[in-house]
Design a protein around this motif. Sequence first.
Motif, PDB file in Angstrom:
ATOM      1  N   GLU A   2       0.841  -1.201   0.000  1.00 32.36           N
ATOM      2  CA  GLU A   2       0.000   0.000   0.000  1.00 32.36           C
ATOM      3  C   GLU A   2       0.876   1.251   0.000  1.00 32.36           C
ATOM      4  OE1 GLU A   2      -2.871  -0.094   3.104  1.00 32.36           O
ATOM      5  OE2 GLU A   2      -3.528   1.954   2.771  1.00 32.36           O
ATOM      6  N   SER A   3       1.948   1.215   0.815  1.00 32.19           N
ATOM      7  CA  SER A   3       2.814   2.395   0.907  1.00 32.19           C
ATOM      8  C   SER A   3       3.561   2.636  -0.413  1.00 32.19           C
ATOM      9  CB  SER A   3       3.804   2.233   2.055  1.00 32.19           C
ATOM     10  OG  SER A   3       4.567   1.072   1.856  1.00 32.19           O
ATOM     11  N   THR A   4       3.891   1.552  -1.102  1.00 30.75           N
ATOM     12  CA  THR A   4       4.532   1.715  -2.413  1.00 30.75           C
ATOM     13  C   THR A   4       3.577   2.387  -3.385  1.00 30.75           C
ATOM     14  OG1 THR A   4       5.832  -0.271  -2.045  1.00 30.75           O
ATOM     15  CG2 THR A   4       5.663   0.479  -4.304  1.00 30.75           C
ATOM     16  N   SER A   5       2.330   1.970  -3.317  1.00 32.97           N
ATOM     17  CA  SER A   5       1.329   2.590  -4.179  1.00 32.97           C
ATOM     18  C   SER A   5       1.230   4.084  -3.888  1.00 32.97           C
ATOM     19  CB  SER A   5      -0.018   1.890  -3.959  1.00 32.97           C
ATOM     20  OG  SER A   5      -1.022   2.563  -4.662  1.00 32.97           O
ATOM     21  N   LYS A   6       1.221   4.421  -2.582  1.00 28.24           N
ATOM     22  CA  LYS A   6       1.130   5.839  -2.204  1.00 28.24           C
ATOM     23  C   LYS A   6       2.351   6.588  -2.722  1.00 28.24           C
ATOM     24  CE  LYS A   6      -1.599   5.321   2.002  1.00 28.24           C
ATOM     25  NZ  LYS A   6      -1.538   5.371   3.471  1.00 28.24           N
ATOM     26  N   SER A   7       3.488   5.986  -2.561  1.00 26.88           N
ATOM     27  CA  SER A   7       4.734   6.614  -2.979  1.00 26.88           C
ATOM     28  C   SER A   7       4.749   6.872  -4.480  1.00 26.88           C
ATOM     29  CB  SER A   7       5.891   5.698  -2.569  1.00 26.88           C
ATOM     30  OG  SER A   7       7.031   5.987  -3.315  1.00 26.88           O
ATOM     31  N   GLN A   8       4.351   5.851  -5.207  1.00 33.30           N
ATOM     32  CA  GLN A   8       4.374   5.987  -6.669  1.00 33.30           C
ATOM     33  C   GLN A   8       3.336   7.003  -7.137  1.00 33.30           C
ATOM     34  OE1 GLN A   8       4.062   2.085  -8.366  1.00 33.30           O
ATOM     35  NE2 GLN A   8       6.142   1.524  -7.775  1.00 33.30           N
ATOM     36  N   TYR A   9       2.233   6.995  -6.450  1.00 31.97           N
ATOM     37  CA  TYR A   9       1.204   7.978  -6.809  1.00 31.97           C
ATOM     38  C   TYR A   9       1.719   9.392  -6.570  1.00 31.97           C
ATOM     39  CZ  TYR A   9      -3.043  10.667  -6.990  1.00 31.97           C
ATOM     40  OH  TYR A   9      -3.971  11.613  -7.332  1.00 31.97           O
TER      41      TYR A   9
END
Lengths: 191, 535
Positions: A160-167
Amino acid sequence: MKILKSKDPTEEDLIKRAIAGKREAQHLLYQKYAGKMLAVSKRYARTDFEAEDILQDSFVKVFLYLKSFKGDCPLEFWIKRIVINTSLKHQRSNRHLMVTEHEEEWDEASEQDGIDSQIGYEELLQLVRELPPRYQAVFNLYAIEGFSHKEIGEMLDITESTSKSQYSRARASLRQALLRLNQQYHEKVSG
Amino acid sequence: MKKSPAEDKKGQSVEDIFRSGFAGKETPPPSRIWENVDRELELHELHRYKKQALWYRSIAAAFLLLLLSAGVILWQQNTGLTGQGSSLASEQVKAGESLPADFKGAKSNAGLASSSPKNQEPAEQREPVSEPFSGNKPQNEDRQIASAARSTSQTVYASERVSAEARRTFSAPASTSGMAQQSTVTDEAAGIERTKKGEKAVMSQDEVGKPFSRELANSYAISRILSAKGDSLADAPKKSIMVQKETEASTLAQAQPANEPAKKGVGQEDFYRWSVTMAYSPQYSYAPVKIGNSSPMTEDVSLAQPQTYQQYKQAVEEYNDSYKPAYSYSASVGASYRINEKWQIESGVMYTQTEATTTHSYLIYGGGATAANMPGNFYSGAANRSTPLVANVLQTDASAQPLYVSPTDQYSTRYKYQQIGLPVRVAYRLNMKKAYALISGGINMNVLVQNSIMPETDQVQAIRYGLNDKDSPFRTMQWATSTSIGLGYDVTRKMSILVAPEFVYSLSPMVRENQQQANPYQLGVNIGGRWRLTK
């Protein structure tokens, strides 16, 4: 047996006939949704050709698995989900452009950008396509389709945090691009 | 779907810009995408058909293999049992005699035949006045006196006299070595007797009473084998009454099995081998000839005339969907040969007529037909009649001709396939008193002798393909497997009736061009009779 000649067959009828393998009904369903779905696939693809490939594969899947459609949501959503999944699969199989996953804080306070945008559809599409593939997918899924980062993480097999980061990175990149285009537009208008 | 957190914010955020920019956007896809989708779906359907066909073929092949394997096994078992029963019967005949007491005692421990009380009982009854046996006196000495007044059935025991002699001679080894050895020894002894008739003609009682050597017995046995005419009675010299009686006894002993079928070869002799069979079978026959949308003709037309292409596709879809099997039947006349009590082979000549109908709302001109048939052509000798869709599409030169499709009132087309076939089947029969079950499986070789396509409208011309018609898109030779399980009833000794549901699966499609065609199959009920001819 009579040929389907009624002017406005209900979607339910079309679905039943399409499940039975009637090509005419399948074609009518395709005509109804193909335009919208091509717009979706274009957002996830790098080129129009790739978007068309995605659309083709998606509709083959739609008609092969239509019998599994239970009708608990509009058909458009169901097809759109297939198009998105097919797009992500294309992305995984055709490209190996995995960006480095920096987990950084996602600054929600920076959401309000106050950009006075005069940018058209094609330019917006081009901006999204210029993003790295994973950023492109995360941005589309979160900002346009409305999935949560948890859902996106499950879909892309990332945290989830990777998704946030990439977003966050995708958003920052797009914001800069929008500001630049906006500035160019104002210069063009004033000049 | 959930709203993005950005949606709640005021002003033009990045998300707002992209969401509003993409909202409700539609991009008309190029037409080739649908064509590709269509082709992909057809490929999937073709793949599915092939898998189904493979599955059906596998089932049919497995069933046939199972049937054949079971047949071979059961046949072998039956043959073995028959042979064993025959040897046991002959053994029982010999063992039925009253034997020397010491031999009886020994034999009771020896084997199966000697342990039968049924066989020993008549011997005691037949010798009510006989003297007690002595080890030195052959049993048949007494019987020779009594046998003159007895019936012919009793004279058979004369041959056993020598057997008994031989047994006595070899009593020590034979009585302890079991049934098989004993049987061999008695057979040899009988052979000795028959051979002696030709060689020595007369043997005195003393000589009979004397033990003779094993070497002598062996030489007699060999000579028995070599001289097939050893049984001939004409050669037997009549030098004494005893010898003559021995000769008669030997003959009767050989003739006895025919008089007592219950003991020997019942299964082989008590049925008629050849039968004439006749059967009629109403059938549900599923033999569609599907037309694919990917016909070469459609591609040309789709590019040049989109409207015609759409109508053509609707015509094809209507044709494919409206296929309906009509009343079909087969009739056969043949012969059946019973290999043994349970197995039989059947063959003959079979006529099959398969019918089906389709409905149409379009007239198709051109394509495989000539341009002269197009409406408005004043030179048309066919009075502007269109051709049946299936015939048009399956013509080899269909794509070379222009196409014209015209809507019309709905009409039906009737298809009739007439085949003459040669069925070869193996059947297994389970007898249940007068009723019997018959399980059969085999191959049909069918020749399509005539095929008619008869539209029920004057606007479309009828087409008929004959045997070996070069224009016919249908296969002339077709192979099919057939399986049936039925019940029969013997009405009289020479006539029986049979009702047997039957499944026939074709090993090839109807048409020569194998474009996603399903293999036809027929479900029918054979109703037939059998008339037995000869044993």
